[in-house]
Design a protein around this motif. Structure first.
Motif, PDB file in Angstrom:
ATOM      1  N   CYS A  80       0.840  -1.200   0.000  1.00  0.00           N
ATOM      2  CA  CYS A  80       0.000   0.000   0.000  1.00  0.00           C
ATOM      3  C   CYS A  80       0.876   1.251   0.000  1.00  0.00           C
ATOM      4  O   CYS A  80       1.859   1.343   0.734  1.00  0.00           O
ATOM      5  N   HIS A 127       0.211   4.085   1.090  1.00  0.00           N
ATOM      6  CA  HIS A 127       0.027   4.962   2.237  1.00  0.00           C
ATOM      7  C   HIS A 127       1.072   4.664   3.307  1.00  0.00           C
ATOM      8  O   HIS A 127       2.014   5.403   3.496  1.00  0.00           O
ATOM      9  N   ARG A 128       0.960   3.520   3.984  1.00  0.00           N
ATOM     10  CA  ARG A 128       1.893   3.202   5.072  1.00  0.00           C
ATOM     11  C   ARG A 128       2.512   1.824   4.884  1.00  0.00           C
ATOM     12  O   ARG A 128       3.010   1.242   5.845  1.00  0.00           O
ATOM     13  N   ALA A 129       2.448   1.278   3.670  1.00  0.00           N
ATOM     14  CA  ALA A 129       3.195   0.079   3.290  1.00  0.00           C
ATOM     15  C   ALA A 129       2.597  -1.236   3.778  1.00  0.00           C
ATOM     16  O   ALA A 129       3.273  -2.265   3.722  1.00  0.00           O
ATOM     17  N   MET A 130       1.346  -1.246   4.214  1.00  0.00           N
ATOM     18  CA  MET A 130       0.769  -2.548   4.554  1.00  0.00           C
ATOM     19  C   MET A 130       0.632  -3.393   3.281  1.00  0.00           C
ATOM     20  O   MET A 130       0.317  -2.870   2.214  1.00  0.00           O
ATOM     21  N   CYS A 170      -6.987  -1.846   0.890  1.00  0.00           N
ATOM     22  CA  CYS A 170      -6.057  -2.084   1.991  1.00  0.00           C
ATOM     23  C   CYS A 170      -6.849  -2.179   3.288  1.00  0.00           C
ATOM     24  O   CYS A 170      -7.664  -1.305   3.597  1.00  0.00           O
ATOM     25  N   TYR A 192      -6.008  -1.595   6.230  1.00  0.00           N
ATOM     26  CA  TYR A 192      -5.584  -0.741   7.344  1.00  0.00           C
ATOM     27  C   TYR A 192      -6.407   0.553   7.416  1.00  0.00           C
ATOM     28  O   TYR A 192      -7.088   0.823   8.397  1.00  0.00           O
ATOM     29  N   HIS A 193      -6.353   1.366   6.332  1.00  0.00           N
ATOM     30  CA  HIS A 193      -7.113   2.627   6.342  1.00  0.00           C
ATOM     31  C   HIS A 193      -8.036   2.718   5.130  1.00  0.00           C
ATOM     32  O   HIS A 193      -8.531   3.780   4.815  1.00  0.00           O
ATOM     33  N   TRP A 194      -8.164   1.610   4.450  1.00  0.00           N
ATOM     34  CA  TRP A 194      -9.134   1.468   3.366  1.00  0.00           C
ATOM     35  C   TRP A 194      -8.798   2.267   2.109  1.00  0.00           C
ATOM     36  O   TRP A 194      -9.689   2.649   1.366  1.00  0.00           O
ATOM     37  N   TRP A 195      -7.552   2.550   1.862  1.00  0.00           N
ATOM     38  CA  TRP A 195      -7.223   3.033   0.525  1.00  0.00           C
ATOM     39  C   TRP A 195      -7.578   1.897  -0.432  1.00  0.00           C
ATOM     40  O   TRP A 195      -7.279   0.716  -0.161  1.00  0.00           O
TER      41      TRP A 195
HETATM   42  S1  FES Z   1      -1.468   1.450   4.999  1.00  0.00           S
HETATM   43 FE1  FES Z   1      -2.910   1.046   3.479  1.00  0.00          FE
HETATM   44  S2  FES Z   1      -4.461   2.465   3.743  1.00  0.00           S
HETATM   45 FE2  FES Z   1      -2.985   2.981   5.226  1.00  0.00          FE
END
Ligand code: FES
Length: 420
Positions: A99, A101-104, A133, A135-138
């Motif tokens: 991802c 955003h924060r690499a999940m 994703c 984690y934060h739904w991107w």
């Molecule tokens: S790490 Fe994927 S939406 Fe934040």
């Protein structure tokens, strides 16, 4: 364990490059590779970059994802989780599942039972319209574009178009999907000339594959798996009980058929044996169980083609069937091994196919039951202070070719500094 990023300058080879010269060239003078190339984590870090950072890596067969949205996941080079997905329009997209955003890893499960909290992220397959994703739904489109990024409206410099999932270059060859982590890498197909003519009458791009059998954390170095698949010397020892020497004697396995020398720049290493009778196979009857490809000549119906498209695709093609392995390294002493069978499409539609497939599988598994434990035993021996750089037999003729292919990559990555 941390790894350098790839693509990445691999740095200096931990072993002087001149040490590899003895393992290339004439098989009757060559010796094995230094044992530490199978066991040393620092060598593996170098090798990941030198070999896997800029080579074409096979991830599977295109018919594994026949419909738009069909996908599966795989991890390349130990650190690069990717999604392989069929896009609208029918093309295949291989993109990072990290991802932006924060690499999940976006294919990770959103919730797991207590006993699996820290288990490796499973490889998955399925059908999707988008990838969200957890984690934060991107949320990303099948082509990697970022479609939705909740609660980012106050962010002044945020443009969704700049935060899509990175796409890898892809090529399809004979139905196999290849991806490359290096956007500048030269194309794969022009380097496969030594096998294209050989495979042309089989029509492999239309063959149908059985579901893949994937094993993660296979506990030996990826090169040991490759060497075991391609060298024929062990047929006379380890597989003695399974193979009749008179059927696949030295002439067929080593000196007959089509065994071109390896030349710098080649993208494939081919060993094509010739059996004494038509329609050879590796089951107890030693005759093919399925209808042979009608386009083959009588001469081609005696062929057993073994090919390696380095560093990840191993291929066996017989007149009626084939099998393919992919080898994805995880650490210096482990890799993910996927195995599949594939057949001409009319064969899989025959009434008797499921029953014959069981027989076919049972025969292949007999070989795996010998090869895979033997490979583990090699890994154990490679760690010993007494591990040799032993002399090779002429039946080991694949090994110096593979070593030359490796040395070419080690040398390119090292930039000549490893010999100082
Ligand atoms: S790490 Fe994927 S939406 Fe934040």
């Amino acid at each position: 364990m941390t790894h350098p990023r790839i693509p990445h300058a691999a740095g200096q080879c931990p072993i002087p490059l001149s040490e590899f010269d003895r393992s290339t060239g004439d098989v009757n003078e060559a010796v094995g590779l230094p044992p530490t190339v199978y066991t040393d984590p620092s060598f593996f870090d170098f090798e990941r970059c030198a070999v896997f950072g800029s080579e074409w890596l096979c991830v599977g067969r295109s018919e594994q994802i026949p419909e738009v949205g069909d996908y599966f996941t795989v991890t390349l080079a130990g650190t690069e989780p990717v999604i392989v997905v069929r896009e609208p329009g029918g093309t295949i997209n291989v993109m990072s599942s990290v991802c932006q955003h924060r690499a999940m890893c976006i294919t990770a499960p959103p919730e797991r039972p207590r006993e699996e909290w820290f288990a490796p992220i499973p490889q998955v397959s399925g059908t999707a319209r988008t990838f969200r994703c957890p984690y934060h739904w991107w949320t990303y489109d099948l082509d990697g574009r970022l479609l939705v990024a909740p609660s980012m409206e106050r962010r002044r410099d945020f443009d969704k178009a700049e935060h899509g999932l990175p796409r890898l270059r892809t090529e399809i060859w004979n139905g196999f999907i290849f991806a490359n982590l290096d956007p500048e890498a030269p194309a794969l197909a022009p380097r496969l000339g030594k096998i294209d003519n050989l495979l042309e009458p089989y029509g492999l791009d239309d063959w149908a594959t059985t579901p893949t059998d994937t094993h993660e954390d296979v506990p030996f170095n990826w090169k040991i798996m490759v060497e075991n698949f391609m060298e024929s010397y062990h047929n006379y020892g380890l597989h003695n009980r399974l193979l009749k020497k008179q059927e696949y004697g030295e002439g067929a396995a080593a000196d007959g058929g089509y065994q071109p020398p390896y030349e710098n720049g080649d993208g494939v290493i081919v060993h094509c044996g010739v059996a004494p009778a038509i329609d050879p196979a590796v089951n107890p009857t030693q005759r093919g169980l399925f209808t042979p490809v009608p386009e083959l000549t009588m001469e081609q119906r005696r062929q057993l083609i073994f090919a390696f498209v380095p560093p990840t695709l191993l291929l066996g093609v017989f007149p009626d069937s084939g099998f393919w392995f992919t080898v994805q390294p995880e650490t210096v002493s482990s890799h993910t091994l996927s195995m599949g069978y594939f057949f001409p499409r009319p064969t899989v539609e025959e009434k008797l196919f499921p029953a014959l497939l069981d027989l076919y599988d049972a025969a292949i598994q007999q070989f795996n039951s010998q090869d895979l434990p033997a490979n583990l035993a090699l890994q154990v021996g490679m760690r010993s202070q007494f591990a040799p750089r032993g002399p090779l037999s002429h039946l080991d003729s694949f090994l110096p070719k593979f070593n030359a292919w490796l040395l070419e990559r080690y040398g390119n990555a090292d930039g000549g500094t490893g010999d100082g």
